[in-house]
Write a protein that holds these residues in place. Structure first.
Motif, PDB file in Angstrom:
ATOM      1  N   THR A 126       0.805  -1.225   0.000  1.00  0.00           N
ATOM      2  CA  THR A 126       0.000   0.000   0.000  1.00  0.00           C
ATOM      3  C   THR A 126       0.838   1.275   0.000  1.00  0.00           C
ATOM      4  OG1 THR A 126      -0.179  -0.143   2.419  1.00  0.00           O
ATOM      5  CG2 THR A 126      -1.974  -1.102   1.116  1.00  0.00           C
ATOM      6  N   ALA A 127       2.091   1.186   0.451  1.00  0.00           N
ATOM      7  CA  ALA A 127       2.946   2.380   0.469  1.00  0.00           C
ATOM      8  C   ALA A 127       3.263   2.852  -0.945  1.00  0.00           C
ATOM      9  CB  ALA A 127       4.229   2.102   1.237  1.00  0.00           C
ATOM     10  N   ILE A 128       3.349   1.903  -1.870  1.00  0.00           N
ATOM     11  CA  ILE A 128       3.631   2.236  -3.269  1.00  0.00           C
ATOM     12  C   ILE A 128       2.337   2.365  -4.054  1.00  0.00           C
ATOM     13  CG2 ILE A 128       4.648   1.393  -5.418  1.00  0.00           C
ATOM     14  CD1 ILE A 128       6.883   0.163  -3.787  1.00  0.00           C
ATOM     15  N   PHE A 129       1.439   1.420  -3.847  1.00  0.00           N
ATOM     16  CA  PHE A 129       0.192   1.414  -4.605  1.00  0.00           C
ATOM     17  C   PHE A 129      -0.868   2.210  -3.827  1.00  0.00           C
ATOM     18  CE2 PHE A 129       2.676  -1.955  -6.323  1.00  0.00           C
ATOM     19  CZ  PHE A 129       2.363  -1.970  -7.675  1.00  0.00           C
ATOM     20  N   GLN A 130      -0.724   3.529  -3.905  1.00  0.00           N
ATOM     21  CA  GLN A 130      -1.571   4.454  -3.156  1.00  0.00           C
ATOM     22  C   GLN A 130      -2.822   4.807  -3.961  1.00  0.00           C
ATOM     23  OE1 GLN A 130       1.241   7.509  -3.414  1.00  0.00           O
ATOM     24  NE2 GLN A 130       2.566   6.798  -1.762  1.00  0.00           N
ATOM     25  N   VAL A 131      -3.886   5.100  -3.245  1.00  0.00           N
ATOM     26  CA  VAL A 131      -5.101   5.574  -3.897  1.00  0.00           C
ATOM     27  C   VAL A 131      -4.773   6.833  -4.697  1.00  0.00           C
ATOM     28  CG1 VAL A 131      -7.377   6.577  -3.508  1.00  0.00           C
ATOM     29  CG2 VAL A 131      -6.647   4.591  -2.175  1.00  0.00           C
ATOM     30  N   GLY A 132      -5.174   6.831  -5.956  1.00  0.00           N
ATOM     31  CA  GLY A 132      -4.932   7.984  -6.820  1.00  0.00           C
ATOM     32  C   GLY A 132      -3.728   7.825  -7.727  1.00  0.00           C
ATOM     33  N   ARG A 133      -2.860   6.844  -7.454  1.00  0.00           N
ATOM     34  CA  ARG A 133      -1.666   6.686  -8.291  1.00  0.00           C
ATOM     35  C   ARG A 133      -2.054   6.048  -9.619  1.00  0.00           C
ATOM     36  NH1 ARG A 133       4.136   5.375  -5.676  1.00  0.00           N
ATOM     37  NH2 ARG A 133       5.325   6.561  -7.220  1.00  0.00           N
ATOM     38  N   ARG A 134      -1.348   6.431 -10.648  1.00  0.00           N
ATOM     39  CA  ARG A 134      -1.600   5.890 -11.980  1.00  0.00           C
ATOM     40  C   ARG A 134      -0.855   4.575 -12.169  1.00  0.00           C
ATOM     41  NH1 ARG A 134      -5.312   6.890 -15.224  1.00  0.00           N
ATOM     42  NH2 ARG A 134      -4.022   7.103 -17.090  1.00  0.00           N
ATOM     43  N   LEU A 135      -1.511   3.640 -12.894  1.00  0.00           N
ATOM     44  CA  LEU A 135      -0.916   2.329 -13.160  1.00  0.00           C
ATOM     45  C   LEU A 135      -0.950   2.011 -14.646  1.00  0.00           C
ATOM     46  CD1 LEU A 135      -2.315  -0.032 -10.358  1.00  0.00           C
ATOM     47  CD2 LEU A 135      -0.212   1.302 -10.360  1.00  0.00           C
ATOM     48  N   GLU A 136       0.038   1.242 -15.058  1.00  0.00           N
ATOM     49  CA  GLU A 136       0.082   0.676 -16.400  1.00  0.00           C
ATOM     50  C   GLU A 136       0.184  -0.829 -16.235  1.00  0.00           C
ATOM     51  OE1 GLU A 136       2.844   1.758 -20.119  1.00  0.00           O
ATOM     52  OE2 GLU A 136       3.836   0.409 -18.701  1.00  0.00           O
ATOM     53  N   THR A 137      -0.775  -1.572 -16.766  1.00  0.00           N
ATOM     54  CA  THR A 137      -0.742  -3.034 -16.644  1.00  0.00           C
ATOM     55  C   THR A 137      -0.662  -3.672 -18.021  1.00  0.00           C
ATOM     56  OG1 THR A 137      -3.164  -3.092 -16.597  1.00  0.00           O
ATOM     57  CG2 THR A 137      -2.007  -3.088 -14.470  1.00  0.00           C
ATOM     58  N   LEU A 138       0.058  -4.806 -18.068  1.00  0.00           N
ATOM     59  CA  LEU A 138       0.187  -5.558 -19.311  1.00  0.00           C
ATOM     60  C   LEU A 138      -0.753  -6.748 -19.257  1.00  0.00           C
ATOM     61  CD1 LEU A 138       1.582  -6.029 -22.023  1.00  0.00           C
ATOM     62  CD2 LEU A 138       3.364  -7.302 -20.798  1.00  0.00           C
ATOM     63  N   ASN A 139      -1.679  -6.786 -20.207  1.00  0.00           N
ATOM     64  CA  ASN A 139      -2.691  -7.836 -20.279  1.00  0.00           C
ATOM     65  C   ASN A 139      -2.629  -8.515 -21.638  1.00  0.00           C
ATOM     66  OD1 ASN A 139      -4.732  -7.110 -17.808  1.00  0.00           O
ATOM     67  ND2 ASN A 139      -3.799  -5.284 -18.666  1.00  0.00           N
ATOM     68  N   THR A 140      -3.399  -9.565 -21.798  1.00  0.00           N
ATOM     69  CA  THR A 140      -3.464 -10.222 -23.106  1.00  0.00           C
ATOM     70  C   THR A 140      -3.896  -9.234 -24.180  1.00  0.00           C
ATOM     71  OG1 THR A 140      -4.027 -12.334 -22.073  1.00  0.00           O
ATOM     72  CG2 THR A 140      -4.535 -12.094 -24.419  1.00  0.00           C
ATOM     73  N   THR A 150      -9.010   1.899  -4.752  1.00  0.00           N
ATOM     74  CA  THR A 150      -8.804   1.449  -3.373  1.00  0.00           C
ATOM     75  C   THR A 150      -7.565   0.566  -3.326  1.00  0.00           C
ATOM     76  OG1 THR A 150     -10.140  -0.570  -3.590  1.00  0.00           O
ATOM     77  CG2 THR A 150     -11.289   1.456  -2.919  1.00  0.00           C
ATOM     78  N   SER A 151      -6.887   0.578  -2.188  1.00  0.00           N
ATOM     79  CA  SER A 151      -5.701  -0.252  -1.972  1.00  0.00           C
ATOM     80  C   SER A 151      -5.707  -0.688  -0.519  1.00  0.00           C
ATOM     81  CB  SER A 151      -4.435   0.542  -2.310  1.00  0.00           C
ATOM     82  OG  SER A 151      -3.273  -0.244  -2.113  1.00  0.00           O
ATOM     83  N   THR A 152      -5.976  -1.981  -0.280  1.00  0.00           N
ATOM     84  CA  THR A 152      -6.116  -2.476   1.088  1.00  0.00           C
ATOM     85  C   THR A 152      -5.252  -3.710   1.302  1.00  0.00           C
ATOM     86  OG1 THR A 152      -8.053  -3.792   0.439  1.00  0.00           O
ATOM     87  CG2 THR A 152      -8.455  -1.579   1.328  1.00  0.00           C
ATOM     88  N   PHE A 153      -4.697  -3.817   2.504  1.00  0.00           N
ATOM     89  CA  PHE A 153      -3.863  -4.959   2.857  1.00  0.00           C
ATOM     90  C   PHE A 153      -4.551  -5.780   3.934  1.00  0.00           C
ATOM     91  CE2 PHE A 153      -0.561  -6.687   5.762  1.00  0.00           C
ATOM     92  CZ  PHE A 153      -0.043  -7.656   4.898  1.00  0.00           C
ATOM     93  N   ALA A 154      -4.664  -7.085   3.695  1.00  0.00           N
ATOM     94  CA  ALA A 154      -5.249  -7.991   4.674  1.00  0.00           C
ATOM     95  C   ALA A 154      -4.794  -9.412   4.369  1.00  0.00           C
ATOM     96  CB  ALA A 154      -6.782  -7.915   4.648  1.00  0.00           C
TER      97      ALA A 154
END
Length: 384
Positions: A126-140, A150-154
């Motif tokens: 969660t320290a890196i993957f914060q709410v509001g941060r932009r992401l780029e993901t590689l998918n098929t 949202t970013s939650t740890f459990a």
């Protein structure tokens, strides 16, 4: 060609238990690809390292690792059994200024697909993957750009949900990179916070999702633009940008022609089809046009605007959008004394206030053709 020391694989590498990664493998590729890329044992570039580089009993590479100038690498670290432990993309040699820095930072973590808008990562991220941060993901389906909602740890897992610009995640999700700038304590002069406070633009410069923008308080030396409730919200289906003029809004302009997106508020009959959004907003309040294909705009030429009474009682019985003619409130003029001249009356004789039955006192007229305050003529226009 010059060579630069690699920031990866020249230090001791450990496994998850904190022990040296004995027999670990370091594979090197061209950034963002599966094309092997050579590394070298010294800054001369004469001898290549193996690919993969096999770590010794202390978790070190057997030789120094030098990278080619101007080349960005992808480095994959595996254990002795070939299981991927970490992937680092867009790696350049230390002080190699010829390699441009990507705005995306490869996390090196393996994402687990959950749904079209969510995935998970092992550990507390969660320290890196914060709410509001932009992401780029590689998918098929390719690269998908998103904003963290949202970013939650459990239970040892970080679960991340996203608002995608366009497209969706799929089961082929293999890589996740995060934006270089953090959502917290941003280096921007005003923080752009989260999917509820961000305008996200796609590569073609259009907004593909309904996001919002809220300005934070200006710090010392900055203009305070804060407004907790005023937000700019773009609706891609209608083209509306809340916070700016909405369809049906009226304004006055210092130009004598209507600006783009506006019509003169001149009572004209216009098409119900061409101006469908405006027709939906005001209907036939200002006239039904030809009764079928057109409707009338409000005619504000030469008129003052009065706020609709809306049951207050100051202007009782007033219908919304209705016209009201000029008027003067009922009143009387008193006469305390006057001097008259005429038949049977000596010139200049003072008389008491006039009380004769049926008599009329006529005053001299003065003034223009209407009652009005000082004013400036501007063009009234309506948003369509």
């Amino acid at each position: 060609m010059p060579f630069f020391l690699s920031p990866i694989a020249n230090d001791q590498i450990f496994d998850s238990a904190g022990d040296p990664l004995v027999g670990g493998q370091v594979e090197t590729y061209l950034a963002g690809s599966s094309t092997p890329a050579a590394t070298y044992t010294s800054d001369t570039g004469l001898v290549q390292n193996g690919n993969p580089i096999i770590l010794n009993a202390l978790g070190y590479a057997p030789n120094a690792v030098w990278l080619s100038s101007g080349v960005a690498y992808k480095i994959i670290i595996k254990n002795a059994d070939g299981a991927v432990l970490r992937t680092i993309d867009n790696v350049a040699g230390i002080n190699d200024a010829s390699v441009s820095q990507s705005q995306w930072v490869q996390s090196g973590l393996t994402p687990t697909y959950i749904s079209a808008t969510s995935f998970s990562l092992v550990g507390d991220q969660t320290a890196i993957f914060q709410v509001g941060r932009r992401l780029e993901t590689l998918n098929t389906s390719g690269l998908i750009y998103s904003t963290i909602d949202t970013s939650t740890f459990a239970a040892g897992v970080t679960t991340i949900t996203l608002v995608n610009d366009s497209g969706t995640l799929d089961s082929g999700l293999t890589q996740v990179s995060y934006g270089l700038l953090s959502a917290d304590n941003s280096s921007f002069p005003f923080a752009l916070l989260g999917p509820a406070n961000t305008i996200a633009l796609s590569d073609d410069g259009t907004t593909n999702a309904a996001h919002y923008l809220t300005f934070a308080d200006g710090t010392a030396g900055q203009e305070n633009l804060k407004t907790d409730t005023a937000k700019l919200a773009y609706n891609p289906s209608t083209g509306d940008l809340t916070g700016q003029a909405q369809v049906g809004d009226v304004k006055y302009t210092a130009r004598n022609t209507a600006p783009a997106g506006w019509l003169k508020a001149n009572g004209a009959a216009v098409s119900r089809t061409t101006y469908a959004a405006l027709f939906a907003a005001i209907g036939t309040t200002y006239g039904s046009g030809n009764g079928s294909t057109t409707f009338n705009l409000p005619d504000l030429r030469g008129e003052f605007i009065r706020g609709w009474d809306d049951a207050r009682g100051a202007d009782p019985g007033r219908v919304f959008g209705s016209f009201q003619s000029g008027d003067i409130q009922s009143h009387a003029h008193g006469i305390t004394n006057m001097r008259v001249a005429g038949s049977g009356v000596s010139s200049g004789v003072n008389i008491a206030p006039y009380e004769a039955a049926g008599g009329t006192v006529v005053t001299t007229t003065s003034g223009g053709t209407e009652t009005r305050p000082r004013n400036v003529a501007l063009l009234a226009v309506i948003k369509y």
